[in-house]
Design an enzyme around this catalytic site. Sequence first.
Site, short mmCIF file in Angstrom:
data_model
loop_
_atom_site.label_atom_id
_atom_site.label_comp_id
_atom_site.label_asym_id
_atom_site.label_seq_id
_atom_site.Cartn_x
_atom_site.Cartn_y
_atom_site.Cartn_z
N ASP A 1 56.69 -37.76 -5.35
CA ASP A 1 56.31 -39.12 -4.98
C ASP A 1 55.03 -39.54 -5.68
O ASP A 1 54.26 -38.69 -6.16
CB ASP A 1 56.10 -39.23 -3.46
CG ASP A 1 57.42 -39.22 -2.69
OD1 ASP A 1 58.48 -39.30 -3.34
OD2 ASP A 1 57.38 -39.14 -1.45
N LYS B 1 57.84 -44.27 -5.04
CA LYS B 1 58.17 -45.61 -4.56
C LYS B 1 56.87 -46.28 -4.16
O LYS B 1 56.25 -45.91 -3.18
CB LYS B 1 59.14 -45.53 -3.38
CG LYS B 1 60.51 -44.98 -3.76
CD LYS B 1 61.41 -44.91 -2.55
CE LYS B 1 62.79 -44.38 -2.93
NZ LYS B 1 63.54 -45.32 -3.77
N MET C 1 53.49 -47.29 6.83
CA MET C 1 53.92 -48.26 5.82
C MET C 1 53.91 -49.68 6.37
O MET C 1 54.78 -50.49 6.06
CB MET C 1 55.32 -47.89 5.30
CG MET C 1 55.41 -46.49 4.74
SD MET C 1 57.11 -45.97 4.38
CE MET C 1 57.79 -45.82 6.04
#
Length: 519
Positions: A39, A61, A170
């Site tokens: 990641d 991402k 998030m």
Amino acid sequence: MERSQLQPVFIVGAGPGTVDYLTLKARDAIAAADVLIHDALVDPRVLAIAPTACVRIDVGKRGGGDSTPQSKIDALLVQHALAGRRVVRLKGGDPFVFGRSRSELTALQAAGCSVEVVPGVSSAIAAPALAGIPLTDPELSGSFVVLTGHDLDRHDWRAIARLDTIVVLMGARNLEGIVSRLVQHGCNERVPIAVIRECGRPEQQVWTGTLATIAEQTADIDLSPAVIAIGKVVRLHECWKQLHAPSTANLPLSGLTVLITRSEQQSDTFAQLLSDRGAGYIDLPALEIRPPSSWRALDRSIAHLSEFDWLILTSGNGVDAFWERLRKRQLDARSLAGIKIAVVGKKTAAVLRQCGLQPDFMPSKFVADALVAEFPESVIGKRILFPRVESGGREILVQELGNRGAIVTEVPAYQSGCPQAISPGALQALQQKWVDVITFASSKTVQNFCRLLLPTFETQGALNAALDGIAVAAIGPQTAWTCRSLFGRCDVEATEHTLEGLTDAIADWAARTRKHAPS
């Protein structure tokens, strides 16, 4: 390859921040990886644990930016696993907490690949803990829930609003929406809330307020990546802050963020020195250490060591490379009997001692010029072996020794190159002026730093303007000269040309700056 001969694919959690929160099993898996599919937010020092030959593939991402399609990540895992490679899929936090692992597991299972899961410390647990906010408390919280902040419409906000403690991952970009839904479904506007940014990292920041005030408090601040904690337990953060304040507030670099431009393999020591003085740090590697284009010259010299009078080593990289090639020939320190060793700098001497060798000479100043000026004996007719960087190093050492009658054999031991790209987080830190000091430990890091940033700022003048207000610090006179030639200034120059000396110089600069700052 037969399925029974395939290596298992490791799905590994990297934890919330720095390498400090990596589990031992995760470290072992990374250290043995042939392919590391990782990641974007994984700490570069975690990636550095992988072997040099390991293929590193960034599939991160990034919120609001380009991301690698999940189908491509699945295909990469299967492709490398079926090729017989030891594959590690490295995810931030815990791989099974909003880690999109099901798709990857399904693809690997369909391809007949076995999988081993290595749990990691989730930021849902770590961020509140590192901010002094317990998720449960005998009086304040008997339950907590962890939510994704991506899709707010999927949650039952009426049920969530009744819980004691709420953790949102998030959710930084949807902070106002989260607050609005909670208030609409019964939460009092005075309920405490904390936003914890960059948890587990030296640059961790915490904003606290209430549901009524937090949006205004954090307006115009890029909070991502952040963890949001909501509930009465957030009040305990103030108690924790008071307990911890004495241990950091009085340190000389407290409140400062320092940008480190050393290579990933070399930044740990400097980062620790800065942390011990209270500074936060951000890595922007402006140097990559690589093997030389050929080992032939160094191997040939090692085969004829008895012909040399002196071995000169001017960097830890040179020591590491020389020692590695010595061991490749199944030789050890005894092969250097009768050869004297000169080093430049305490760090080089320390690396040499780790190999079981003691330097015979180290100049009082940690620069190559001093080695020539203070050399302990006449070099006329002396045969000197000098393993060094393949290109781009200073030539004065070889020239001066040659002028004094020495016979110097230069051999490439390693290359130092410019990385291909700059990390988005480091670039943002510079653009947002989150950095107080940029440090350079060599002229090459100054040059590569500019090379990495010029595609963004287009001209050196624009880059220099963007760095206005950020101090430039150099480890020694040659690096300082390069800083002045490119940036037009060098604000901090170490008197002792070591990482310790550079840390001291930054501390002295910080004390002077704070003394003359307006109250």
